[in-house]
Design a protein around this motif. Structure first.
Motif, PDB file in Angstrom:
ATOM      1  N   PHE A   9       1.674 -15.295  -4.090  1.00  0.00           N
ATOM      2  CA  PHE A   9       2.378 -14.969  -5.331  1.00  0.00           C
ATOM      3  C   PHE A   9       2.292 -13.475  -5.615  1.00  0.00           C
ATOM      4  CE2 PHE A   9       1.896 -19.430  -5.662  1.00  0.00           C
ATOM      5  CZ  PHE A   9       2.789 -19.908  -6.609  1.00  0.00           C
ATOM      6  N   SER A  10       3.338 -12.946  -6.248  1.00  0.00           N
ATOM      7  CA  SER A  10       3.371 -11.551  -6.658  1.00  0.00           C
ATOM      8  C   SER A  10       4.009 -11.455  -8.046  1.00  0.00           C
ATOM      9  CB  SER A  10       4.202 -10.709  -5.676  1.00  0.00           C
ATOM     10  OG  SER A  10       3.687 -10.804  -4.365  1.00  0.00           O
ATOM     11  N   GLY A  11       3.745 -10.333  -8.714  1.00  0.00           N
ATOM     12  CA  GLY A  11       4.347 -10.099 -10.019  1.00  0.00           C
ATOM     13  C   GLY A  11       4.353  -8.619 -10.341  1.00  0.00           C
ATOM     14  N   PRO A  12       5.123  -8.203 -11.336  1.00  0.00           N
ATOM     15  CA  PRO A  12       5.175  -6.787 -11.706  1.00  0.00           C
ATOM     16  C   PRO A  12       3.793  -6.275 -12.109  1.00  0.00           C
ATOM     17  CG  PRO A  12       6.938  -8.027 -12.773  1.00  0.00           C
ATOM     18  CD  PRO A  12       6.023  -9.033 -12.168  1.00  0.00           C
ATOM     19  N   THR A  13       3.460  -5.085 -11.681  1.00  0.00           N
ATOM     20  CA  THR A  13       2.190  -4.465 -12.041  1.00  0.00           C
ATOM     21  C   THR A  13       2.205  -4.064 -13.509  1.00  0.00           C
ATOM     22  OG1 THR A  13       1.791  -3.685  -9.796  1.00  0.00           O
ATOM     23  CG2 THR A  13       0.671  -2.504 -11.581  1.00  0.00           C
ATOM     24  N   LEU A  14       1.159  -4.389 -14.239  1.00  0.00           N
ATOM     25  CA  LEU A  14       1.112  -4.054 -15.661  1.00  0.00           C
ATOM     26  C   LEU A  14       0.849  -2.572 -15.873  1.00  0.00           C
ATOM     27  CD1 LEU A  14      -0.895  -7.075 -17.170  1.00  0.00           C
ATOM     28  CD2 LEU A  14       1.569  -6.825 -16.788  1.00  0.00           C
ATOM     29  N   ASP A  15      -0.090  -2.009 -15.129  1.00  0.00           N
ATOM     30  CA  ASP A  15      -0.433  -0.598 -15.264  1.00  0.00           C
ATOM     31  C   ASP A  15      -0.428   0.035 -13.874  1.00  0.00           C
ATOM     32  OD1 ASP A  15      -1.417   1.894 -15.743  1.00  0.00           O
ATOM     33  OD2 ASP A  15      -3.362   1.251 -16.520  1.00  0.00           O
ATOM     34  N   PRO A  16       0.611   0.810 -13.547  1.00  0.00           N
ATOM     35  CA  PRO A  16       0.697   1.397 -12.204  1.00  0.00           C
ATOM     36  C   PRO A  16      -0.460   2.331 -11.873  1.00  0.00           C
ATOM     37  CG  PRO A  16       2.815   1.515 -13.330  1.00  0.00           C
ATOM     38  CD  PRO A  16       1.809   1.083 -14.355  1.00  0.00           C
ATOM     39  N   LEU A  17      -1.181   2.825 -12.881  1.00  0.00           N
ATOM     40  CA  LEU A  17      -2.282   3.753 -12.643  1.00  0.00           C
ATOM     41  C   LEU A  17      -3.638   3.066 -12.576  1.00  0.00           C
ATOM     42  CD1 LEU A  17      -1.211   6.733 -14.953  1.00  0.00           C
ATOM     43  CD2 LEU A  17      -0.875   6.477 -12.481  1.00  0.00           C
ATOM     44  N   SER A  18      -3.688   1.758 -12.754  1.00  0.00           N
ATOM     45  CA  SER A  18      -4.975   1.062 -12.763  1.00  0.00           C
ATOM     46  C   SER A  18      -5.547   0.967 -11.348  1.00  0.00           C
ATOM     47  CB  SER A  18      -4.821  -0.347 -13.350  1.00  0.00           C
ATOM     48  OG  SER A  18      -3.994  -1.138 -12.524  1.00  0.00           O
ATOM     49  N   GLN A  19      -6.873   0.822 -11.282  1.00  0.00           N
ATOM     50  CA  GLN A  19      -7.551   0.673  -9.992  1.00  0.00           C
ATOM     51  C   GLN A  19      -7.521  -0.767  -9.520  1.00  0.00           C
ATOM     52  OE1 GLN A  19     -11.626   1.991 -10.059  1.00  0.00           O
ATOM     53  NE2 GLN A  19     -12.078   1.317  -7.974  1.00  0.00           N
ATOM     54  N   PHE A  20      -7.570  -1.705 -10.479  1.00  0.00           N
ATOM     55  CA  PHE A  20      -7.660  -3.125 -10.168  1.00  0.00           C
ATOM     56  C   PHE A  20      -6.425  -3.866 -10.695  1.00  0.00           C
ATOM     57  CE2 PHE A  20     -11.928  -1.467 -11.060  1.00  0.00           C
ATOM     58  CZ  PHE A  20     -12.555  -1.713  -9.852  1.00  0.00           C
ATOM     59  N   ALA A  21      -6.217  -5.070 -10.171  1.00  0.00           N
ATOM     60  CA  ALA A  21      -5.173  -5.935 -10.715  1.00  0.00           C
ATOM     61  C   ALA A  21      -5.521  -6.309 -12.156  1.00  0.00           C
ATOM     62  CB  ALA A  21      -5.045  -7.195  -9.864  1.00  0.00           C
ATOM     63  N   ASP A  22      -4.530  -6.290 -13.031  1.00  0.00           N
ATOM     64  CA  ASP A  22      -4.762  -6.564 -14.450  1.00  0.00           C
ATOM     65  C   ASP A  22      -4.545  -8.027 -14.823  1.00  0.00           C
ATOM     66  OD1 ASP A  22      -5.343  -3.851 -15.341  1.00  0.00           O
ATOM     67  OD2 ASP A  22      -3.245  -3.419 -14.856  1.00  0.00           O
ATOM     68  N   TYR A  23      -3.989  -8.813 -13.914  1.00  0.00           N
ATOM     69  CA  TYR A  23      -3.754 -10.234 -14.177  1.00  0.00           C
ATOM     70  C   TYR A  23      -3.512 -10.937 -12.852  1.00  0.00           C
ATOM     71  CZ  TYR A  23       1.323  -9.879 -13.308  1.00  0.00           C
ATOM     72  OH  TYR A  23       2.556  -9.715 -12.728  1.00  0.00           O
ATOM     73  N   ASP A  24      -3.403 -12.260 -12.899  1.00  0.00           N
ATOM     74  CA  ASP A  24      -3.171 -13.044 -11.686  1.00  0.00           C
ATOM     75  C   ASP A  24      -1.768 -13.645 -11.730  1.00  0.00           C
ATOM     76  OD1 ASP A  24      -3.224 -14.578  -9.441  1.00  0.00           O
ATOM     77  OD2 ASP A  24      -4.669 -16.035 -10.170  1.00  0.00           O
ATOM     78  N   PRO A  25      -0.844 -13.150 -10.916  1.00  0.00           N
ATOM     79  CA  PRO A  25       0.524 -13.674 -10.941  1.00  0.00           C
ATOM     80  C   PRO A  25       0.625 -15.174 -10.681  1.00  0.00           C
ATOM     81  CG  PRO A  25       0.470 -11.580  -9.792  1.00  0.00           C
ATOM     82  CD  PRO A  25      -0.963 -11.967 -10.056  1.00  0.00           C
ATOM     83  N   GLN A  26      -0.259 -15.726  -9.849  1.00  0.00           N
ATOM     84  CA  GLN A  26      -0.162 -17.169  -9.578  1.00  0.00           C
ATOM     85  C   GLN A  26      -0.513 -17.980 -10.808  1.00  0.00           C
ATOM     86  OE1 GLN A  26      -2.574 -19.807  -9.129  1.00  0.00           O
ATOM     87  NE2 GLN A  26      -1.595 -21.206  -7.701  1.00  0.00           N
ATOM     88  N   SER A  27      -1.573 -17.607 -11.505  1.00  0.00           N
ATOM     89  CA  SER A  27      -1.964 -18.331 -12.710  1.00  0.00           C
ATOM     90  C   SER A  27      -0.864 -18.263 -13.757  1.00  0.00           C
ATOM     91  CB  SER A  27      -3.262 -17.747 -13.271  1.00  0.00           C
ATOM     92  OG  SER A  27      -3.670 -18.447 -14.422  1.00  0.00           O
ATOM     93  N   SER A  28      -0.269 -17.078 -13.917  1.00  0.00           N
ATOM     94  CA  SER A  28       0.813 -16.925 -14.881  1.00  0.00           C
ATOM     95  C   SER A  28       2.035 -17.745 -14.488  1.00  0.00           C
ATOM     96  CB  SER A  28       1.205 -15.441 -14.992  1.00  0.00           C
ATOM     97  OG  SER A  28       0.128 -14.666 -15.463  1.00  0.00           O
ATOM     98  N   ALA A  29       2.240 -17.927 -13.185  1.00  0.00           N
ATOM     99  CA  ALA A  29       3.457 -18.564 -12.694  1.00  0.00           C
ATOM    100  C   ALA A  29       3.507 -20.062 -12.945  1.00  0.00           C
ATOM    101  CB  ALA A  29       3.611 -18.285 -11.194  1.00  0.00           C
ATOM    102  N   ILE A  30       2.345 -20.756 -12.908  1.00  0.00           N
ATOM    103  CA  ILE A  30       2.390 -22.218 -12.921  1.00  0.00           C
ATOM    104  C   ILE A  30       1.610 -22.879 -14.051  1.00  0.00           C
ATOM    105  CG2 ILE A  30       2.727 -22.241 -10.421  1.00  0.00           C
ATOM    106  CD1 ILE A  30      -0.162 -23.244 -10.167  1.00  0.00           C
TER     107      ILE A  30
END
Length: 436
Positions: free
Chosen positions: A282-303
């Motif tokens: 799964f993939s999703g739009p990045t919330l903060d392009p300048l962040s070091q880490f992922a800000d959320y989980d696209p799979q969890s949000s998706a289903i």
């Protein structure tokens, strides 16, 4: 505590002839709506996609891969979730902890098999994610405190040793095992998203090469620490680039150690896209392009909405339960409220000795390990490592089987993997049932 469950029985079957399997999800803090509506229950939420689903109405179908063909099923929500509630002063402290939680489930199972006359049925426990942590402790309690021999422990997306967690390995410098055990999942993910410099034709042969490198040169390089020479470091970075698609300069800057959140943020950074954690397909739009880490989980949000929405509809419409009540898919607490001390030990959690003790005191106990190649929450290679390092005699290693899937943490969200999961679990139960 009041614990909510849903049980499905085959009519007119003798208890000794009919296995019973107890299911629960993880978290810690999750209800069992995910296994109930996604895996081997009689209904199935349709989510066979790697993208965010459209909003309601969602689709639920009869599950052609329900395990009811070989076992009765009991889906249990942990205390404080589902329609269950906690009561009394400091009730949370009595149930929200590794040992407290496992003892609650042991008491539940003992009461359940008494109420429904299932003491003489073949018994299985099926845990997902933190539910596998629970299973290790629970198996030991059932075997050695409740006099309940179980036929099999079925583990999905396993984590026993929390020092292998790839989410925050930088908080434990000097312990490089998380990076080593996550590399095959990084490689599988880069292969899926076609981010590799040279794309192999097939996944599994490619992963075998990665695993050999992981256990050899990569583990050796990390073990050297600051003694690793610049030339060798460059060589390792180039090899990691070949296996992960991450830029060599980035790998060098990361000192060859990339956490899960950094990988999720960086793999598809050129497209301002964040890669999933529970399921890296799964993939999703990045919330903060300048962040070091992922800000959320696209799979969890998706289903997540589909599962929670359809269960709330199903339990009231079909099962005629819950009118006027609120179903809690998660416990209402912060993770800091969970007591991670185990047997009074405040050190990092490792429940491998519990499963080992259960296997040694019941040498007939069989264990089935299931995992997804695209699971970055509990990487499959980490599960294999944990099992192969259980403190058991080598003669008991044959009691453990391993099954991997081209899916993520919830392997059942992919229809092909769900069918494989059913067929393999059904075969495991059939081969370990009454008198086997």
């Amino acid at each position: 505590a009041r614990m909510f469950y849903v049980a499905y029985f085959k009519k007119d079957a003798k208890a000794e002839d009919r296995p019973i399997t107890f299911f629960y999800n993880g978290g810690p803090g999750a209800a069992t709506v995910w296994l109930h509506m996604g895996s081997l229950g009689p209904k199935h939420v349709v989510t066979d996609t790697d993208t965010h689903m459209p909003a309601a109405p969602y689709k639920m179908v009869d599950n052609a891969n329900s395990l009811l063909d070989v076992s009765d099923l009991v889906f249990i929500d942990m205390p404080g979730t589902g329609f269950g509630r906690l009561n009394g002063k400091d009730a949370e402290k009595a149930f929200w902890g590794i040992d407290e939680d496992a003892n609650a489930f042991a008491r539940f199972i003992a009461r359940f098999i008494t109420k429904y006359n299932r003491w003489n049925s073949p018994k299985y426990i099926f845990g997902e994610s933190y539910g596998t942590t629970r299973s290790a402790v629970l198996a030991d309690i059932l075997e050695n405190s409740k006099n309940i021999d179980i036929n099999g422990v079925i583990l999905l997306s396993q984590i026993f040793n929390f020092t292998t967690d790839i989410d925050i390995p930088m908080g434990n410098p000097g312990v490089d095992l998380p990076y080593v055990l996550a590399l095959p999942t990084y490689a599988a993910t880069a292969w899926y998203h076609k981010k590799l410099p040279t794309q192999p034709a097939a996944l599994e042969p490619f992963l075998k090469d990665v695993e050999e490198y992981t256990n050899g040169p990569y583990a050796h390089a990390l073990a050297l620490g600051t003694d690793l020479g610049a030339a060798e470091k460059e060589t390792v970075a180039e090899k990691l680039h070949e296996y992960t698609g991450l830029p060599v300069a980035y790998l060098l800057k990361a000192n060859l150690r990339v956490s899960g959140g950094e990988f999720e943020k960086t793999l598809q950074d050129d497209q301002d896209t964040t890669t999933g954690r529970l399921d890296t397909r799964f993939s999703g739009p990045t919330l903060d392009p300048l962040s070091q880490f992922a800000d959320y989980d696209p799979q969890s949000s998706a289903i997540s909405s589909a599962y929670v929405s359809l269960f709330n509809d199903y339990v009231r419409r079909d099962l005629k339960y819950g009118e006027g009540q609120t179903y809690l898919p998660e416990a209402q607490f912060g993770i800091a409220q969970w007591d991670f001390k185990h047997r009074g030990n405040p050190a990092s959690v490792n429940v491998a000795p519990d499963l080992a003790e259960a296997m040694k005191t019941n040498p007939r106990l069989k264990v089935m390990v299931n995992g997804g190649y695209y699971d970055l929450a509990t990487p499959f290679f980490a599960a294999q490592y944990e099992e192969k390092h259980l403190p058991i005699p080598q003669s008991l290693a044959k009691n453990i089987e391993y099954d991997w899937y081209e899916s993520g943490h919830m392997v059942y969200v992919r229809d092909e993997s769900l069918k494989q999961l059913h067929d393999r679990v059904a075969a495991f139960i059939t081969s370990t049932g009454a008198g086997k």
